[in-house]
Design a protein around this motif. Sequence first.
Motif: not given
Length: 381
Positions: A55-83
């Motif tokens: 895997x080559x791309x982005x990922x993030x962690x939040x209080x809801x999900x410790x680890x989640x991939x958010x690849x470039x195709x996800x970005x192209x479909x829908x911008x990430x917006x997590x509080x």
Amino acid sequence: MLIEKRFIFTAGKYDVRVEHHIVNNSTEVKTVQPFQHLRQNIDNGESSSMFMPIYRGAAFGSSEERYKKYDFSDMQKNNLNVSTQAGWVAMLEHYFVSAWIPDQQANNQLYSRITGGNKGVIGALGPVVDIDPGQSVTLGSTFYAGPKIQDKLAELANGLDLTVDYGFLWFISQFLFWLLTKIQLVVSNWGLAIICITLIVKGAMFPLTKIQYESMAKMRNLKPKIEELQARYKDDRQKMGPAMMELYRKEKVNPMGGCLPMLIQMPIFLALYWVFVESVELRHAPFMLWITDLSAQDPYYVLPVLFGISMFLMQKLTPMQVTDPLQQKLMMWMPVAFSVFFLWFPSGLVLYWFVSNLISLAQMLYIYRGMEKKGLHTRKA
């Protein structure tokens, strides 16, 4: 308003503390909002390797999900917006990661976007801060850029160590990696550590392995009786099924007994595969002689060939249950096919599987000799 940006480095560490010291020397209230972001070209979001889809791309962690991939195709479909409170964002390569860890006590907004047509951006917005006239504030965050060293990443943020992506069997892989590192501390050689962990895994699975080979040998001994039932009920499938089950019950043979240990071993094989592929500790780690990098393929293909030979010897010892000539030919070519697949596998993984086969050969000889002492025929005719 005066802004002073500070970089605080620590010897021996890959994380950098980044602080903004802001002084409001005006007569008005000033409003600021901290943010951090990472950017990467969106070309080749995944490795094109058939055998090692890294895997080559982005990922993030939040209080809801410790680890989640958010690849470039996800970005192209829908911008990430997590509080989230705390959280982090990262860009991943094979053995390396760059990450921003904002203030872990604040409420942060994680976001993504595509810029310039071919660049993916992932970042974090901190809470808005008001600075009264004559007052100052220091806003800080942590930037990490370096190898995926799990214990170091775990210290920085919850879930950041999961950027060492072991897939859906991560819980097995993490235990095996922990065990592998403990063994390596003793033997001081990653190749020897792999051999040791293979001995431990095969030793722990020996009771199931014994059931497997005993079941396969008993099934081979039942072959004449099975063929007799197949001939007797060849035109009556409804009667053949119960008759076969009665034969198994009478002879105390479980037809699935040979499959269970293999099904249990496959997750361990896959988990170890991802340990050898993902763990940066094995990168450029030498074993001996021509094996100078356990994370790379064998440059002379010696280990894959030895693996194929060991698999062929195992076939010669294994009681053959397949009667169809075509299936028998396919089974005969399996060692060759697997050897070809293993040409591109990390040499550490091939070393594991080769040693595993050698141990299996020794276990098979031990088990079959015990059965032959009891008067059971175990070898091929």
